[in-house]
Structure formats: structure tokens, C-alpha cells
Design an enzyme around this catalytic site. Structure first.
Site, PDB file in Angstrom:
ATOM      1  N   GLY A   1       7.255 -22.951  46.890  1.00  0.00           N
ATOM      2  CA  GLY A   1       6.505 -23.922  47.696  1.00  0.00           C
ATOM      3  C   GLY A   1       6.607 -23.726  49.193  1.00  0.00           C
ATOM      4  O   GLY A   1       6.443 -24.669  49.959  1.00  0.00           O
TER       5      GLY A   1
ATOM      6  N   GLY B   1       5.075 -20.905  50.851  1.00  0.00           N
ATOM      7  CA  GLY B   1       4.068 -19.963  51.335  1.00  0.00           C
ATOM      8  C   GLY B   1       4.385 -18.500  51.072  1.00  0.00           C
ATOM      9  O   GLY B   1       3.776 -17.624  51.672  1.00  0.00           O
ATOM     10  N   LEU B   2       5.327 -18.224  50.172  1.00  0.00           N
ATOM     11  CA  LEU B   2       5.665 -16.821  49.907  1.00  0.00           C
ATOM     12  C   LEU B   2       5.040 -16.321  48.607  1.00  0.00           C
ATOM     13  O   LEU B   2       5.449 -15.307  48.056  1.00  0.00           O
ATOM     14  CB  LEU B   2       7.189 -16.623  49.890  1.00  0.00           C
ATOM     15  CG  LEU B   2       7.888 -16.950  51.215  1.00  0.00           C
ATOM     16  CD1 LEU B   2       9.385 -16.699  51.113  1.00  0.00           C
ATOM     17  CD2 LEU B   2       7.309 -16.128  52.374  1.00  0.00           C
ATOM     18  N   GLY B   3       4.048 -17.050  48.130  1.00  0.00           N
ATOM     19  CA  GLY B   3       3.281 -16.563  46.978  1.00  0.00           C
ATOM     20  C   GLY B   3       3.970 -16.755  45.650  1.00  0.00           C
ATOM     21  O   GLY B   3       3.644 -16.070  44.675  1.00  0.00           O
ATOM     22  N   SER B   4       4.939 -17.709  45.570  1.00  0.00           N
ATOM     23  CA  SER B   4       5.637 -17.853  44.291  1.00  0.00           C
ATOM     24  C   SER B   4       4.657 -18.238  43.185  1.00  0.00           C
ATOM     25  O   SER B   4       4.765 -17.742  42.064  1.00  0.00           O
ATOM     26  CB  SER B   4       6.772 -18.866  44.378  1.00  0.00           C
ATOM     27  OG  SER B   4       6.262 -20.131  44.671  1.00  0.00           O
ATOM     28  N   SER B   5       3.682 -19.078  43.491  1.00  0.00           N
ATOM     29  CA  SER B   5       2.777 -19.488  42.403  1.00  0.00           C
ATOM     30  C   SER B   5       1.832 -18.353  42.023  1.00  0.00           C
ATOM     31  O   SER B   5       1.577 -18.125  40.839  1.00  0.00           O
ATOM     32  CB  SER B   5       2.055 -20.801  42.738  1.00  0.00           C
ATOM     33  OG  SER B   5       0.859 -20.563  43.391  1.00  0.00           O
TER      34      SER B   5
ATOM     35  N   ASP C   1      -4.239 -14.296  47.360  1.00  0.00           N
ATOM     36  CA  ASP C   1      -2.810 -14.163  47.058  1.00  0.00           C
ATOM     37  C   ASP C   1      -2.593 -13.427  45.733  1.00  0.00           C
ATOM     38  O   ASP C   1      -1.779 -12.510  45.652  1.00  0.00           O
ATOM     39  CB  ASP C   1      -2.154 -15.549  46.945  1.00  0.00           C
ATOM     40  CG  ASP C   1      -1.961 -16.190  48.301  1.00  0.00           C
ATOM     41  OD1 ASP C   1      -2.561 -15.695  49.280  1.00  0.00           O
ATOM     42  OD2 ASP C   1      -1.208 -17.170  48.379  1.00  0.00           O
TER      43      ASP C   1
HETATM   44  O1  PMV Z   1      -0.402 -21.060  50.029  1.00  0.00           O
HETATM   45  P1  PMV Z   1       0.031 -20.439  51.313  1.00  0.00           P
HETATM   46  O2  PMV Z   1       1.000 -21.284  52.060  1.00  0.00           O
HETATM   47  O3  PMV Z   1       0.471 -19.044  51.166  1.00  0.00           O
HETATM   48  O4  PMV Z   1      -1.203 -20.331  52.313  1.00  0.00           O
HETATM   49  C1  PMV Z   1      -2.524 -20.507  51.991  1.00  0.00           C
HETATM   50  C2  PMV Z   1      -3.411 -19.821  52.957  1.00  0.00           C
HETATM   51  C3  PMV Z   1      -4.583 -20.641  53.442  1.00  0.00           C
HETATM   52  O5  PMV Z   1      -5.367 -19.786  54.259  1.00  0.00           O
HETATM   53  C4  PMV Z   1      -4.100 -21.801  54.279  1.00  0.00           C
HETATM   54  C5  PMV Z   1      -5.441 -21.171  52.285  1.00  0.00           C
HETATM   55  C6  PMV Z   1      -6.219 -20.106  51.496  1.00  0.00           C
HETATM   56  O6  PMV Z   1      -6.611 -20.429  50.339  1.00  0.00           O
HETATM   57  O7  PMV Z   1      -6.475 -19.008  51.984  1.00  0.00           O
END
Ligand code: PMV
Length: 315
Positions: free
Chosen positions: A101, A103-107, A149
Site C-alpha cells: 500500500g 506505491g511499490l506495485g505490491s498489488s 503497473d
Molecule cells: O498506485 P501507485 O501509488 O503506484 O500510483 C498510481 C499512479 C497514478 O498515476 C497516480 C494512477 C495511475 O493509474 O496511473
């Protein structure tokens, strides 16, 4: 029968948020991974075990009834059982080196490794098929995902992404180290993306100018990456951070972390949605340890990462 897969986490080097409005973003996979193993078991059961908890239930439930962060795994398992019309249960085990949670792409890494491990219990699926399934699974928790991602977690390396043209791999292997520091403030990407939408609706002109600035910045960055120009890339990180400040996704804690990192690195910025999560600092062998020390002195959780060029791995 058992199938195992692992996928890397990711960071956004440049372009988060503006990517939602059509600007390109530059992402890269990092050498921290999630490993998922899936086994066919007897009985009418889907059992998912992880270090954030377990989900043990029966197949065939509408996805809306599954109230768990492990929902994407249930979605994939259920979909495969239905698609191949097999009377089997599935046991799924998840091990992660990627903080959750922030922003490092865990999901995304979970969805990619989960889609690979589970689908390969039933058929020999291609990377493209796995990616499509992973994006579908990620949509069960984040409807508006751009898919960027999951794409970088599948293929690894550095990638340019925009909503219209999709992704293109940047075939470079730059030698930088990133220091990733965790604010320990969990964020909801969905809420922050919707706050930015509100900012845009109230400030159309400012937002449109920022999109143009970001787009120019990305064009410069692509050249600087080719030349491995860390000084130039660092300066652009600082500039990108100013644009993120302007759209309101930063806060006091993130600002003080970035200030600390900017003293000793080439440049630093938020990575991902902001509001919390992580910041990244660009370093090389000459300053990586110093930056880590300065964060540790202030009791921040931090680690160094390099770009992962493996992407999805199946065993
Ligand atoms: O989920 P995160 O924290 O890696 O970041 C999402 C990146 C955004 O540009 C904010 C949203 C998106 O869907 O691209």
C-alpha cells in the site's frame, strides 16, 4: 500439481498522475519480488494464505461478496475453475518482499504472479494472456487502473507508458541505484486520483499547463536516460516533484523526506500516488550509502533498489 511464479514490484520514475490525463510516464521494475505458489487440492475450496491474512472460502461466489484485499487471487482462481470447468479446489500461498500500500506495485506484482501461478495449473499461458488476466484481477480492487503497473511487473526493465499508445520498453540498462524511503503513511490511490480530478476541474488552465510542462520533462528525461546523465535526471526529479506539489499530492512528511534526500542524492521525488507512500532518491555507488545512512539516522525505513530486468518468472 504445483505451480510457482514471482513478479517484481515497480516504481514510477516520472509522470504519475499526469499519465491519467494522457501524458507519458516512465516506470521501472525493482528487485523486490512477490512469489505466489498455487496447488490443486481436493474439495470445493479456494484457500489463500499470506502474511497479511488468509481467505478461505468456496468457489462460485459473486466477486462483490468477497470483502478482502486478497480478492484478486479469488477472482483469478474462480475464473480458472469456471473456464476449464474442473471440479478442483486451489490452495494459494503468497510471500512478499514488497511493502504494502505504499506505491511499490505490491498489488500489481501480486496480480501478475497470481495470474501466472494459478493459470498455469490449467494451461500453458503466454505472458500476454497472464498480463490481461492480471489487469482484470487488479480491476476488482482498483477499477480505473491504467494497466501500466501490471505491464512493467510482467516484462521488467524500464518502460514508457501512455494511455493511448500503451507501453514501449526502453531498452537501456542504466547503472543507477535508487534509495526508496517509506513514509509509513498508507494511501489510497483511488482517493488521491479523485482528489487530483477535483483539483483539475477547479483549475483547468493551471492543470493543462502543468501537463504540458510534464510532457516536456518526459521528453528530456528520455534523452537523459540514454546518456546515463544522472545529474540531469536528478534535476528533472526535483522539477517533477514541484509539479506534484502543485497538484496537491504531497504533504509535510513527504516534503521533509525529499528535502533530506535532495541534500545527498542527485534528486528526489514522490513515487506513485503520493499522499503517503514512498519517495525515491536517485544515487549511484558514490552516494547510495550516505543517503541510506541519513534516512536511518532519522529512523526512516529505507532500502536501496536496482532495476529488475527479469520481470515475471515462472518455475
Ligand atoms: O498506485 P501507485 O501509488 O503506484 O500510483 C498510481 C499512479 C497514478 O498515476 C497516480 C494512477 C495511475 O493509474 O496511473
Amino acid at each position: 500439481m504445483k505451480s510457482t511464479a514471482s513478479a517484481p514490484g515497480k516504481i514510477i520514475l516520472f509522470g504519475e498522475h499526469f499519465v491519467v490525463y494522457g501524458v507519458s510516464a516512465v516506470l521501472c521494475a525493482i528487485n523486490k519480488r512477490i512469489t505466489v505458489s498455487a496447488t490443486k487440492i481436493q474439495g470445493n475450496i479456494i484457500s489463500i494464505k499470506s502474511n497479511i491474512g488468509d481467505l478461505i472460502t468456496t468457489p462460485n461466489k459473486p466477486i462483490i461478496e468477497i470483502n478482502s484485499p486478497l480478492k484478486p487471487f479469488y477472482f483469478i482462481a474462480n475464473k480458472m475453475i469456471e473456464k476449464y470447468n474442473q471440479n478442483t479446489g486451489i490452495e494459494i500461498l503468497i510471500q512478499s518482499e514488497i511493502p504494502l500500500g505504499v506505491g511499490l506495485g505490491s498489488s500489481s506484482a501480486s496480480c501478475v504472479a497470481g495470474a501466472a501461478a494459478i493459470s498455469r495449473l490449467f494451461a500453458k499461458t503466454s505472458k500476454k494472456e497472464i498480463l490481461d488476466l492480471a489487469i482484470e484481477a487488479e480491476k476488482t480492487i482498483f477499477q480505473n487502473t491504467s494497466g501500466a503497473d501490471c505491464t512493467v511487473c510482467t516484462f521488467g526493465g524500464i518502460m514508457e507508458y501512455d494511455r493511448k499508445n500503451g507501453f514501449s520498453k526502453i531498452n537501456l540498462e542504466p547503472n543507477f541505484h535508487l534509495v526508496i524511503a517509506n513514509s509509513k503513511i498508507e494511501h489510497s490511490t483511488e482517493i488521491i486520483v479523485s482528489n487530483v480530478k477535483q483539483f483539475k476541474e477547479k483549475n483547468e488552465n493551471t492543470f493543462s499547463n502543468l501537463c504540458k510542462e510534464e510532457s516536456n520533462l518526459i521528453n528530456n528525461v528520455l534523452i537523459l536516460l540514454k546518456n546515463n546523465d544522472l545529474t540531469g535526471l536528478g534535476k528533472n526529479m526535483i522539477k517533477n516533484q514541484e509539479y506534484l506539489e502543485a497538484i496537491g499530492v504531497s504533504n509535510e512528511k513527504l516534503r521533509s523526506m525529499i528535502e533530506l534526500a535532495q541534500k545527498l542524492s542527485f534528486g528526489a521525488k514522490i513515487t506513485g500516488a503520493g499522499g503517503g507512500g514512498c519517495i525515491i532518491a536517485l544515487t549511484n555507488e558514490s552516494n547510495v550509502e550516505k543517503v541510506i545512512e541519513s534516512f536511518k539516522e532519522k529512523n526512516y525505513e529505507c532500502f536501496s533498489a536496482k532495476i529488475d530486468f527479469r520481470g515475471l518468472d515462472t518455475f
